[in-house]
Design a protein around this motif. Structure first.
Motif, PDB file in Angstrom:
ATOM      1  N   HIS B 251       0.854  -1.190   0.000  1.00  0.00           N
ATOM      2  CA  HIS B 251       0.000   0.000   0.000  1.00  0.00           C
ATOM      3  C   HIS B 251       0.892   1.243   0.000  1.00  0.00           C
ATOM      4  O   HIS B 251       1.754   1.378   0.862  1.00  0.00           O
ATOM      5  N   MET B 258       0.139  -5.771   1.757  1.00  0.00           N
ATOM      6  CA  MET B 258      -1.263  -6.176   1.809  1.00  0.00           C
ATOM      7  C   MET B 258      -1.528  -7.529   1.167  1.00  0.00           C
ATOM      8  O   MET B 258      -0.822  -7.947   0.244  1.00  0.00           O
ATOM      9  N   HIS B 349      -4.480   3.072   8.031  1.00  0.00           N
ATOM     10  CA  HIS B 349      -3.519   3.372   6.958  1.00  0.00           C
ATOM     11  C   HIS B 349      -2.967   4.783   7.116  1.00  0.00           C
ATOM     12  O   HIS B 349      -1.757   5.032   7.026  1.00  0.00           O
TER      13      HIS B 349
END
Lengths: 143, 424
Positions: B251, B258, B349
């Protein structure tokens, strides 16, 4: 009894009369205990009787006998004697709260489904051993 | 004189016995179950040829060209970015952030895989395994070399979408599995597909494709991560222990390695209420329908909400409205919780991204946070990619979302801790 006695005219007539008499009684008894009203006469059968009576499978489509007894006369007589005796015994000594069908019953009922609905299922593969009633659970005695 | 009477009586008695025994037999004639005679060439893939022998099934199969949406799913190419707007952030750096539409019918699988924007020049032939029967055929011919060939080359050899031959033996019409990844994955679990019973096959033919998979790192072989089991936890341990270091993409924001989840319908269904009651995929998704004077299995694979009576109503007698309401209860709760899980994942994130930009932030904390980012996303993605919006196994899928939210928020806490404790 001497063999000659049996094959004499008297002997044969006696056999014939006895056959007719007991045959007649058996037949009458058999028919009387095969009616829906007779099956439904035990209190424990009330739910089964009522649900059938209010279903698409009520007379003249099928009777209790049409689904629950084998079609073959020999099998039918044997099965009636066995299950009838068991039912009377259970009913007198305390019927269960929930009636579960034995494997034998499930086989007979499934064969009878097929005997009427054979054409409908010609394109279905039933080799997996599933019974019609595995899905059609409400037919006809409701959920 | 007496002799004749005796003879007459004996005959009468005999005849009575014969009549009772002979005519007492009321067994009805049962029609045979395979009245159709057919001859389909061994390697014939064209469904139109198969359809000549089975016109009703073929007509049902062609209905896969029809679309139609349900509240949470369906068969029209509607973009999922509309109902799940965070997906473009959460899948950033991966093809699924570019395009992610609701799937269409099986008859359109080949067309759609050729047109999707997720296929690029770098895509390998692995991508066509579940779109056409030509793929398992080429694997049988080329071995696992097939998988790393360029998609653009191999796809030219494909003529048909998912067809009869993908599930049926042309000689006997018996159900069969043709896809090697599925057969091998089951072998690794100690299951020999060739010995499976009919009801099992009614799920296994679907499990050839409606499963989570990945491409093996070197060979790009399509592989199912099933060695440790089917649950999100078990498949995650597979990735972490059997393929350590494996990742579908990094990511760009959180730099987390991921894992992408893909449509784990077969796995999610295991141990659900309906599965443990003995149902197979086909019981709901290929319900028996009356065509003329016969029943046939519907070959239009779509939401059973479109055939509630046939799919649900034989067992559940409460009526369509009640059933629809129960399904909606499960799906709406699952979908709303899914959106929460995606929000938590997005926060995670972003927190890690921020931590990465702060000089002196604890690197161990950030690494731990990244692990949790991956685990949190893996779990909500398992539920999002699974096409039933919770219905196949509400208990498992809601639990999975719960764990996802917990892991994403833990990641967020760790990352914020790393920021707060940064030695400037």
């Amino acid at each position: 009894m001497k063999l000659k006695g049996l094959t004499s005219l008297k002997g044969l007539s006696l056999v014939a009369v006895l056959l007719l008499f007991f045959g007649g009684i058996s037949y009458a008894g058999f028919e009387a205990t095969s009616t829906n009203e007779f099956c439904g006469s035990c209190h424990v059968m009330e739910r089964a009787y009522e649900s059938w009576y209010h279903s698409a499978h009520r007379e003249p489509i099928s009777s209790c006998e049409d689904c629950h007894l084998p079609k073959n006369l020999g099998n039918k007589i044997v099965y009636k004697i066995g299950s009838g005796a068991n039912d009377i015994y259970k009913n007198l000594t305390g019927p269960p709260d929930v009636i579960h069908a034995k494997d034998n019953t499930r086989e007979i009922v499934n064969e009878n489904c097929v005997s009427c609905h054979a054409e409908l299922i010609t394109k279905i593969d039933l080799s997996g051993g599933g019974k019609c009633v595995d899905c059609h659970r409400g037919t006809p005695h409701g959920r | 004189m007496r002799k004749w009477v005796a003879l007459l009586l004996s005959t009468l008695i005999l005849l009575t016995l014969v009549a009772v025994i002979g005519c007492g037999n009321r067994e009805a004639d049962v029609a045979s179950t395979t009245p159709v005679s057919f001859s389909i060439p061994k390697d014939e893939l064209d469904p139109a040829v198969w359809g000549k022998a089975f016109p009703d099934h073929y007509a049902s199969y062609l209905k896969n060209n029809e679309g139609g949406m349900t509240e949470y799913g369906g068969s029209d190419p509607v973009s999922k970015f509309e109902s799940q707007p965070l997906l473009t952030e959460l899948f950033k750096g991966h093809g699924f952030s570019i395009e992610f539409k609701e799937d269409r019918g099986h008859t359109l699988s080949l067309k759609d895989v050729k047109e999707t924007k997720r296929i690029t020049a770098k895509s390998t032939a692995s991508c066509m395994m579940c779109k056409t029967p030509t793929a398992p055929k080429l694997v049988a011919e080329m071995g696992i070399d097939f998988y790393k060939q360029p998609f653009s080359e191999m796809i030219k050899k494909a003529e048909h979408p998912i067809v009869c031959a993908d599930c049926h033996d042309p000689k006997t019409m018996q159900l069969r599995a043709v896809r090697q990844p599925f057969i091998k994955a089951m072998e690794r679990r100690g299951v020999d597909i060739s010995k499976a019973g009919r009801q099992e096959m009614r799920s296994y033919v679907c499990a050839q494709c409606h499963v989570e998979y990945y491409f093996e790192r070197d060979t790009k072989e399509v592989t199912f991560p099933w060695d440790k089991g089917f649950t999100p936890d078990e498949m995650e341990s597979y990735y972490e222990e059997v393929e350590p270091g494996f990742s579908d993409w990094e990511h760009p924001d959180s730099k987390a390695p991921m894992i992408k989840a893909q449509h784990p319908e077969f796995e999610a269904f295991q141990n659900s209420t309906h599965a443990s009651a003995g149902l197979a995929c086909a019981d709901c998704h290929m319900p028996y329908m009356k065509v003329g004077k016969n029943k046939i299995s519907s070959h239009q694979w779509t939401s059973p909400l479109k055939t509630i009576s046939q799919s649900c109503g034989t067992c559940h007698r409460q009526g369509e409205d009640w059933l629809k309401e129960r399904v909606n209860y499960i799906q709406s709760k699952t979908f709303n919780l899914l959106l929460e899980a995606q929000a938590a994942s997005n926060d995670a994130h972003k927190a890690v991204q921020k931590a990465l930009s702060v000089r002196g932030a604890d690197e161990k904390l950030i690494k731990d946070a990244q692990v949790l980012v991956v685990r949190g996303q893996w779990r909500w993605d398992y539920v999002a990619a699974e096409n039933s919006t919770g219905f196949h196994n509400p208990v498992l899928l809601i639990e999975t979302l719960g764990k996802s939210i917990d892991q994403s928020r833990q990641a967020q806490i760790l990352a914020e801790g790393a920021i707060a404790g940064a030695k400037q």
